[in-house]
Design a protein around this motif. Structure first.
Motif, PDB file in Angstrom:
ATOM      1  N   ILE A  62      40.765  41.921  46.331  1.00 58.53           N
ATOM      2  CA  ILE A  62      41.474  40.632  46.418  1.00 58.53           C
ATOM      3  C   ILE A  62      42.759  40.688  45.595  1.00 58.53           C
ATOM      4  CG2 ILE A  62      41.351  38.190  45.783  1.00 58.53           C
ATOM      5  CD1 ILE A  62      38.296  38.402  46.485  1.00 58.53           C
ATOM      6  N   ALA A  63      42.658  41.186  44.373  1.00 57.49           N
ATOM      7  CA  ALA A  63      43.839  41.277  43.508  1.00 57.49           C
ATOM      8  C   ALA A  63      44.884  42.200  44.131  1.00 57.49           C
ATOM      9  CB  ALA A  63      43.444  41.770  42.117  1.00 57.49           C
ATOM     10  N   SER A  64      44.444  43.313  44.688  1.00 57.69           N
ATOM     11  CA  SER A  64      45.386  44.238  45.345  1.00 57.69           C
ATOM     12  C   SER A  64      46.061  43.568  46.531  1.00 57.69           C
ATOM     13  CB  SER A  64      44.646  45.498  45.828  1.00 57.69           C
ATOM     14  OG  SER A  64      44.157  46.234  44.750  1.00 57.69           O
ATOM     15  N   GLY A  65      45.306  42.795  47.288  1.00 56.01           N
ATOM     16  CA  GLY A  65      45.874  42.085  48.436  1.00 56.01           C
ATOM     17  C   GLY A  65      46.949  41.095  48.023  1.00 56.01           C
ATOM     18  N   LEU A 103      49.167  45.309  41.075  1.00 50.04           N
ATOM     19  CA  LEU A 103      48.661  46.618  41.499  1.00 50.04           C
ATOM     20  C   LEU A 103      48.145  47.415  40.314  1.00 50.04           C
ATOM     21  CD1 LEU A 103      51.171  47.812  44.247  1.00 50.04           C
ATOM     22  CD2 LEU A 103      48.841  46.939  44.540  1.00 50.04           C
ATOM     23  N   ALA A 104      48.851  47.351  39.204  1.00 48.11           N
ATOM     24  CA  ALA A 104      48.423  48.084  38.014  1.00 48.11           C
ATOM     25  C   ALA A 104      47.111  47.509  37.471  1.00 48.11           C
ATOM     26  CB  ALA A 104      49.511  48.045  36.945  1.00 48.11           C
ATOM     27  N   LEU A 105      47.024  46.197  37.410  1.00 47.13           N
ATOM     28  CA  LEU A 105      45.839  45.559  36.843  1.00 47.13           C
ATOM     29  C   LEU A 105      44.627  45.653  37.766  1.00 47.13           C
ATOM     30  CD1 LEU A 105      47.532  42.459  35.216  1.00 47.13           C
ATOM     31  CD2 LEU A 105      46.334  44.308  34.019  1.00 47.13           C
ATOM     32  N   ALA A 138      38.162  44.018  35.220  1.00 53.91           N
ATOM     33  CA  ALA A 138      38.675  43.075  34.218  1.00 53.91           C
ATOM     34  C   ALA A 138      40.168  42.820  34.431  1.00 53.91           C
ATOM     35  CB  ALA A 138      38.431  43.613  32.807  1.00 53.91           C
ATOM     36  N   GLY A 139      40.916  43.858  34.745  1.00 55.25           N
ATOM     37  CA  GLY A 139      42.346  43.700  34.997  1.00 55.25           C
ATOM     38  C   GLY A 139      42.604  42.861  36.233  1.00 55.25           C
ATOM     39  N   PHE A 152      44.652  39.433  36.278  1.00 62.30           N
ATOM     40  CA  PHE A 152      45.813  39.238  37.140  1.00 62.30           C
ATOM     41  C   PHE A 152      45.662  37.968  37.965  1.00 62.30           C
ATOM     42  CE2 PHE A 152      47.420  39.855  41.533  1.00 62.30           C
ATOM     43  CZ  PHE A 152      48.765  39.652  41.258  1.00 62.30           C
ATOM     44  N   LEU A 153      44.519  37.805  38.616  1.00 61.97           N
ATOM     45  CA  LEU A 153      44.331  36.629  39.471  1.00 61.97           C
ATOM     46  C   LEU A 153      44.422  35.338  38.672  1.00 61.97           C
ATOM     47  CD1 LEU A 153      41.474  37.938  41.782  1.00 61.97           C
ATOM     48  CD2 LEU A 153      43.842  37.449  42.452  1.00 61.97           C
ATOM     49  N   ILE A 154      43.793  35.304  37.517  1.00 63.07           N
ATOM     50  CA  ILE A 154      43.810  34.088  36.697  1.00 63.07           C
ATOM     51  C   ILE A 154      45.189  33.868  36.082  1.00 63.07           C
ATOM     52  CG2 ILE A 154      42.868  33.023  34.611  1.00 63.07           C
ATOM     53  CD1 ILE A 154      40.166  34.425  35.376  1.00 63.07           C
TER      54      ILE A 154
END
Length: 150
Positions: free
Chosen positions: A20-23, A80-82, A87-88, A92-94
């Motif tokens: 999800i974060a990568s998307g 992308l890095a996180l 946890a990263g 990132f999302l939050i």
């Protein structure tokens, strides 16, 4: 019998929060990059570094400036890095979700023509920031509650 070598899906084995974060990170990179593409960004000749004088509009709707595009690009790279760890990805999302909610409030509160409109945000931008911020924040918080450890 011939042995088929199927390509491995890079998302296999990754925690959903990381996907999800990568998307979202890729989406932000696209938004930032497309803001620099004439044709996709209308009135491209009116693109300014910062401020309300930027007349360029991504997809003819969302007011953009160089700084506005760079914010999306920087958050996308950070995402992308996180997203390389659970946890990263949650952070990132939050964190980025909270940033976009602040941008939404700022976009609603600032006069579009005022010098305080540094990012060159119009009403369409403000509502997009609400959508992005709320979705990212909720997904990040849900992932944190679920305790996905993969």
């Amino acid at each position: 019998m011939a042995h088929s070598r199927a390509r491995r899906n890079p998302a296999d084995g990754r925690a959903p929060v990381r996907r999800i974060a990568s998307g979202f990170a890729v989406l932000l990179l696209l938004l930032g990059a497309l803001g620099f593409v004439p044709g996709i960004t209308s009135d491209y000749a009116d693109l300014r570094f910062a401020g309300p004088g930027s007349g360029a509009r991504l997809l003819g709707l969302f007011q953009v400036s160089v700084v506005h595009n760079l914010v999306h690009l920087v958050l996308g790279v950070a995402g992308l890095a996180l997203a390389r760890s659970v946890a990263g990805a949650r952070a990132f999302l939050i964190g980025a979700g909270a940033i976009y909610l602040v941008l939404w409030l700022a976009g609603l509160g600032v006069d579009r023509r005022d010098a305080a409109n540094v990012l060159a945000v119009n009403r369409a931008d403000a509502w997009l920031h609400l959508l992005l911020g709320a979705a990212m924040l909720v997904l990040g918080l849900l992932a944190a509650r679920r305790g996905d450890r993969r």
